[in-house]
Design a protein around this motif. Sequence first.
Motif, PDB file in Angstrom:
ATOM      1  N   MET A  23      48.216  47.999  29.591  1.00 26.53           N
ATOM      2  CA  MET A  23      46.486  47.315  29.998  1.00 26.53           C
ATOM      3  C   MET A  23      46.146  49.358  29.918  1.00 26.53           C
ATOM      4  N   TRP A 111      42.445  36.883  30.308  1.00 32.16           N
ATOM      5  CA  TRP A 111      42.631  36.761  31.709  1.00 32.16           C
ATOM      6  C   TRP A 111      42.574  35.815  32.478  1.00 32.16           C
ATOM      7  N   VAL A 112      40.666  34.964  32.221  1.00 30.79           N
ATOM      8  CA  VAL A 112      40.921  34.328  32.746  1.00 30.79           C
ATOM      9  C   VAL A 112      40.513  32.975  31.891  1.00 30.79           C
ATOM     10  N   SER A 113      41.052  32.286  32.346  1.00 28.80           N
ATOM     11  CA  SER A 113      40.466  30.405  31.576  1.00 28.80           C
ATOM     12  C   SER A 113      39.366  30.349  31.284  1.00 28.80           C
TER      13      SER A 113
ATOM     14  N   ARG B   4      43.484  30.709  35.757  1.00 33.05           N
ATOM     15  CA  ARG B   4      43.114  31.654  36.064  1.00 33.05           C
ATOM     16  C   ARG B   4      41.601  31.927  36.168  1.00 33.05           C
ATOM     17  N   LEU B   6      38.386  34.308  38.300  1.00 32.94           N
ATOM     18  CA  LEU B   6      38.859  35.573  38.510  1.00 32.94           C
ATOM     19  C   LEU B   6      37.339  35.242  39.925  1.00 32.94           C
ATOM     20  N   HIS B  81      48.955  39.976  34.789  1.00 32.65           N
ATOM     21  CA  HIS B  81      47.393  40.368  34.485  1.00 32.65           C
ATOM     22  C   HIS B  81      46.394  40.271  36.458  1.00 32.65           C
ATOM     23  N   LEU B 132      41.777  38.862  40.037  1.00 29.91           N
ATOM     24  CA  LEU B 132      42.244  37.261  39.049  1.00 29.91           C
ATOM     25  C   LEU B 132      43.572  36.370  40.104  1.00 29.91           C
TER      26      LEU B 132
END
Lengths: 144, 144
Positions: A23, A111-113, B4, B6, B81, B132
């Motif tokens: 990261m 990181w996000v769906s 996931r 945010l 993450h 997240l």
Amino acid sequence: MNERELRRLSREESLRLLSDVAMGRVVFTMHALPAIQPVNHVIDGGDIIIRTHLGAAITMAVDGHDAVVAYEADAIDPDDHLGWSVIIVGMARLIHDEGDITRYRRLLRPWVSGTTDHLIRIRPELVTGSRLVIFSRAVGPKDP
Amino acid sequence: MNERELRRLSREESLRLLSDVAMGRVVFTMHALPAIQPVNHVIDGGDIIIRTHLGAAITMAVDGHDAVVAYEADAIDPDDHLGWSVIIVGMARLIHDEGDITRYRRLLRPWVSGTTDHLIRIRPELVTGSRLVIFSRAVGPKDP
């Protein structure tokens, strides 16, 4: 006597440390303001590959040139601040090659769906690595 | 099914998270290039106070205006993450008040022995916080 000293790291050592962590943070300009975004990365052939939904903003060249960005990763103890940081400045480009896209998408999970994202290649121009260490300064018997 | 997502954090929650950690990264422009430096901070009256040897470079206004910087802190798990990040954009000014200097020097210890440094106050204008999270989406008996 203990002193705290910042030691410069070589380019090779800096890139090796970067490849040891998953990261970092990409630094760019958005709407004429300084901007920063945590992302994960892989190192490939000395380049930093990142995956982010801000791909268009990061690589948007204001005047037809490639976008210049900074990339930073660190491992610093929050209490005694000992550790290392690596800061890179280089050109950022969207990755268009289909083979590269398939390969890097496997290595870098979103990181996000359900969001649209891009892959970006950052080619390091300036590499600055430093490590903060504590060392004992030898004190002779006649020193105060 | 796990998704996931945010989630945006309020300004108050973002500043609270920032005050819970000791370290962040200041983002600025140096020699017309994007620059970033890890530093430690304290929050005082809603302002971010940092101490750095790059004080002059960070607050140097190109055109007589205050310098605009970004400030970022995060606590993100390197593997999954999950976690939070807070990004602030605001004006950076060198602190000249002797009382403030004495007080903040007590709170912010220098990272390196024997270097000259400055104290900087960053007044947040834009505050963007996000977290997240993984949440389970309810799947009905008739859903595939």
